[in-house]
Design a protein around this motif. Sequence first.
Motif, PDB file in Angstrom:
ATOM      1  N   UNK A  71      57.892  36.132  70.750  1.00 50.81           N
ATOM      2  CA  UNK A  71      56.593  36.164  71.442  1.00 50.81           C
ATOM      3  C   UNK A  71      56.430  37.380  72.353  1.00 50.81           C
ATOM      4  N   UNK A  72      55.175  37.677  72.704  1.00 51.64           N
ATOM      5  CA  UNK A  72      54.875  38.811  73.570  1.00 51.64           C
ATOM      6  C   UNK A  72      55.223  38.499  75.017  1.00 51.64           C
ATOM      7  N   UNK A  73      55.211  39.547  75.821  1.00 48.07           N
ATOM      8  CA  UNK A  73      55.462  39.374  77.260  1.00 48.07           C
ATOM      9  C   UNK A  73      54.382  38.513  77.904  1.00 48.07           C
ATOM     10  N   UNK A  74      53.161  38.608  77.398  1.00 47.36           N
ATOM     11  CA  UNK A  74      52.071  37.778  77.931  1.00 47.36           C
ATOM     12  C   UNK A  74      52.348  36.312  77.636  1.00 47.36           C
ATOM     13  N   UNK A  75      52.781  36.015  76.404  1.00 47.97           N
ATOM     14  CA  UNK A  75      53.058  34.628  76.041  1.00 47.97           C
ATOM     15  C   UNK A  75      54.193  34.036  76.867  1.00 47.97           C
ATOM     16  N   UNK A  76      55.200  34.855  77.158  1.00 53.44           N
ATOM     17  CA  UNK A  76      56.349  34.366  77.918  1.00 53.44           C
ATOM     18  C   UNK A  76      56.139  34.488  79.424  1.00 53.44           C
ATOM     19  N   UNK A  77      55.017  35.095  79.808  1.00 54.02           N
ATOM     20  CA  UNK A  77      54.649  35.265  81.223  1.00 54.02           C
ATOM     21  C   UNK A  77      55.671  36.111  81.979  1.00 54.02           C
TER      22      UNK A  77
ATOM     23  N   UNK B  13      62.294  36.446  78.187  1.00 52.75           N
ATOM     24  CA  UNK B  13      62.627  35.037  77.980  1.00 52.75           C
ATOM     25  C   UNK B  13      61.494  34.188  78.545  1.00 52.75           C
ATOM     26  N   UNK B  14      61.596  32.879  78.369  1.00 49.15           N
ATOM     27  CA  UNK B  14      60.654  31.978  79.029  1.00 49.15           C
ATOM     28  C   UNK B  14      60.854  32.094  80.536  1.00 49.15           C
ATOM     29  N   UNK B  15      59.799  32.499  81.211  1.00 49.07           N
ATOM     30  CA  UNK B  15      59.945  32.802  82.639  1.00 49.07           C
ATOM     31  C   UNK B  15      59.682  31.603  83.541  1.00 49.07           C
ATOM     32  N   UNK B  16      58.920  30.642  83.070  1.00 43.97           N
ATOM     33  CA  UNK B  16      58.624  29.475  83.895  1.00 43.97           C
ATOM     34  C   UNK B  16      59.807  28.524  83.900  1.00 43.97           C
ATOM     35  N   UNK B  17      60.300  28.201  85.074  1.00 45.13           N
ATOM     36  CA  UNK B  17      61.421  27.284  85.187  1.00 45.13           C
ATOM     37  C   UNK B  17      61.082  25.918  84.627  1.00 45.13           C
ATOM     38  N   UNK B  18      61.969  25.361  83.840  1.00 43.64           N
ATOM     39  CA  UNK B  18      61.748  24.042  83.266  1.00 43.64           C
ATOM     40  C   UNK B  18      61.111  24.064  81.893  1.00 43.64           C
ATOM     41  N   UNK B  19      60.520  25.219  81.484  1.00 40.16           N
ATOM     42  CA  UNK B  19      59.883  25.276  80.169  1.00 40.16           C
ATOM     43  C   UNK B  19      60.916  25.387  79.051  1.00 40.16           C
ATOM     44  N   UNK B  20      62.115  25.886  79.392  1.00 46.00           N
ATOM     45  CA  UNK B  20      63.185  26.013  78.398  1.00 46.00           C
ATOM     46  C   UNK B  20      64.518  25.959  79.125  1.00 46.00           C
TER      47      UNK B  20
ATOM     48  N   UNK C 135      66.804  31.461  74.330  1.00 46.74           N
ATOM     49  CA  UNK C 135      66.540  30.617  73.160  1.00 46.74           C
ATOM     50  C   UNK C 135      65.948  31.454  72.028  1.00 46.74           C
ATOM     51  N   UNK C 136      66.123  30.977  70.799  1.00 50.42           N
ATOM     52  CA  UNK C 136      65.620  31.694  69.631  1.00 50.42           C
ATOM     53  C   UNK C 136      64.101  31.824  69.655  1.00 50.42           C
ATOM     54  N   UNK C 137      63.425  30.849  70.221  1.00 44.22           N
ATOM     55  CA  UNK C 137      61.961  30.874  70.246  1.00 44.22           C
ATOM     56  C   UNK C 137      61.446  32.032  71.087  1.00 44.22           C
ATOM     57  N   UNK C 138      62.221  32.444  72.093  1.00 48.73           N
ATOM     58  CA  UNK C 138      61.765  33.493  73.018  1.00 48.73           C
ATOM     59  C   UNK C 138      61.965  34.900  72.467  1.00 48.73           C
ATOM     60  N   UNK C 139      62.575  35.046  71.296  1.00 50.75           N
ATOM     61  CA  UNK C 139      62.889  36.379  70.804  1.00 50.75           C
ATOM     62  C   UNK C 139      61.670  37.138  70.302  1.00 50.75           C
TER      63      UNK C 139
END
Length: 397
Positions: free
Chosen positions: A234-240, A207-214, A228-232
Amino acid sequence: MLSSHAKISRPCHRRDFEIALICTLRIEHDAIEALLDENYETDGFSYRKAPGDHNTYTLGRIGNHHVVLAQMPGMGKANAAGVASDLRTSFDGIKLGILVGICGGVPKTAEGAEILLGDVVISKTVVQIDFGRQYPHGFVRKDTLEENLGRPNSEIRAFLEKMSGQLSHQRMEERTTCYSKELCKVKRLEYPGAENDELYEPHYRHKHQLGGSCTVCAQCRNMNDEVCDIALNPSCIDLMCNDKYLVPRNRTLRVEDLDFGVPTMDAEGIRQPSIHFGRVGSGDVVMKCGQIRDDIAEREKVIAFEMEGAGLWECLPTVVVKGVCDYADSHKSKEWQGYAAITAAACTRAFLEEWRTTDRQDTSADTLVVQGMANPGDDVLTQHPYTHLTHPSRLLA
């Protein structure tokens, strides 16, 4: 790519084919097709097929075996059952069906052996994991003798026991490694690299790992919480995704990093694929949850998850041979799919080199139906001798 020193004649009839190879995805089919020593249906020649058979085939030879390669129209048990049923109408001599492709792997077997990306899983049995009852407290699989999938026949069971023995197992792994490297060159595909073989702890969500980004992902703390659907995708690098949640794997280490054990990488840093025999979980749902994966693996003793084996199992005498392309969790991606398809194809060839066909009576008087050599729609009958040879295949220099 591979060839034998002796010429093996094309079979006289469709019933002379004993091996069926079934693939779901195009990358799986392409990997197996590249391993064919000979394609039989060229220059207008065709074995045709029985009325009502809707399958698409490539017929040829791998080593000493005449094989039927079938491409499925889509994923899932229903498509697999349909392909198997139609295949039997045209090729009634099939004695072994091999489902070749990719799967999600359980990170560790019940005996504690690591399963890594690029390894190959061979089924001793298949468990239909989505056949059961959904209760408010959870899903319960039907597990009675009448409702379970049956065992393979005695010939296949005996063969799998032999191949899981130490010497045969080691020989098959060595040949799989050799054929994988050669096939990677042919397909111009590089080994993805052990550093990209990443297993996260089962509870750690993609998932989006940065707090507040989603705001949706920020509220995801438990297994049943949504992302969220957007997080399904992207790569692990993109989601950090955080590396501190990665699970250490001994077989991803280079020899200089090992305190003990036998090195599993060659001088080029390419890891030798391991072959694992065991139970395979099959169902129409893609497994993308590490916690559910581990729960089913512990309860059912499965070592991999895929989607077609249960559909073939009771229609054909089937063995599942699949390369591990992900860990069946939320972090799964397509990065390893091409390489896993190659190791599965290479293992299938090594597997077939040990399988023995059945002696046949002389069929030199039989006839072949050749299509496309006369007027459209005409059947031209030609005699073609059948030759059974047992010369081993060897890599071309």
